[in-house]
Enzyme design. Structure first.
Site, mmCIF file in Angstrom:
data_model
loop_
_atom_site.group_PDB
_atom_site.id
_atom_site.type_symbol
_atom_site.label_atom_id
_atom_site.label_comp_id
_atom_site.label_asym_id
_atom_site.label_seq_id
_atom_site.Cartn_x
_atom_site.Cartn_y
_atom_site.Cartn_z
ATOM 1 C CD GLU A 108 -3.091 -0.834 0.154
ATOM 2 O OE1 GLU A 108 -2.959 0.035 -0.738
ATOM 3 O OE2 GLU A 108 -4.079 -1.571 0.237
ATOM 4 C CG HIS B 166 -4.260 1.315 5.237
ATOM 5 N ND1 HIS B 166 -5.631 1.225 5.153
ATOM 6 C CD2 HIS B 166 -3.778 0.242 4.579
ATOM 7 C CE1 HIS B 166 -5.953 0.129 4.473
ATOM 8 N NE2 HIS B 166 -4.842 -0.480 4.125
ATOM 9 C CG HIS C 295 -9.066 -1.752 1.751
ATOM 10 N ND1 HIS C 295 -8.356 -1.661 0.584
ATOM 11 C CD2 HIS C 295 -8.130 -1.904 2.720
ATOM 12 C CE1 HIS C 295 -7.058 -1.780 0.836
ATOM 13 N NE2 HIS C 295 -6.903 -1.919 2.131
ATOM 14 C CG HIS D 132 -7.425 -3.713 7.166
ATOM 15 N ND1 HIS D 132 -6.767 -4.785 6.616
ATOM 16 C CD2 HIS D 132 -7.093 -2.647 6.403
ATOM 17 C CE1 HIS D 132 -6.065 -4.382 5.569
ATOM 18 N NE2 HIS D 132 -6.248 -3.084 5.430
#
Length: 186
Positions: free
Chosen positions: A72, A91, A154, A93
């Protein structure tokens, strides 16, 4: 300098796993220092990450360290390019945010005063495959006027001037998603 940055990345990576904001191989954090980006290495697991599992790339995506960056990395670079004020990105989840992304279009409703103050809005970026430039571009656009975004099916991205700030905004996004979800059941 790089030792302190790596220590921060390890600390908040482990904390993200402890607090249920990510599992297994999912998620990555980064810190920008000048033209360099320190980011979780590909294959590293957040709850047992070490300083040796922090990759370093430059703003063009060229690998500077001996370990490869997370798949990513494009997402992080695209955000840093569009938002020069941002020095750190989370980032993750988190489960409620991912579930909310399957039920809400546009933006997640803001419920708490804290979310209103620190996030203002939580846009939901349409689904794009993980690790792609398409995803990087659409999420970077989503955080142009926001410090947080949910990526459909996502996870989330939050930004800050420090990793601590980006991390706690991530917690706030997940709390917002959880409260929204639970309020639907009431």
């Amino acid at each position: 300098m790089s030792r302190a940055i790596k220590t921060q990345l390890v600390k908040y990576s482990r904390l993200a796993h402890e607090r249920g904001l990510t599992a297994a191989f999912g998620g990555n954090l980064s810190i920008r220092k000048g033209n360099l980006v320190f980011i979780k290495a590909t294959g590293a697991v957040m709850d047992d990450m070490t300083a040796e599992q922090v990759a370093v790339i430059d703003m063009s995506g060229r690998q500077v360290s001996g370990v490869r960056p997370s798949s990513e990395y494009r997402l992080h670079l695209a955000i840093y390019e569009r938002r020069p004020d941002v020095k750190a990105i989370a980032h993750l989840h988190p489960p409620y945010s991912i579930v909310a992304s399957t039920l809400v279009e546009g933006e997640l409703p803001i419920i708490t005063p804290e979310a209103e103050i620190y996030l203002k809005r939580i846009p939901i970026a349409p689904f794009r495959p993980a690790g792609t430039q398409e995803l990087a571009d659409i999420v970077a656009k989503s955080v142009c006027h926001s410090d947080a975004a949910i990526m459909a099916n996502h996870g989330i991205v939050t930004v800050g001037k420090t990793l601590r700030e980006a991390f706690y905004k991530a917690e706030l996004v997940e709390e917002s998603a959880k409260l929204w979800y639970l309020s639907r059941k009431a």
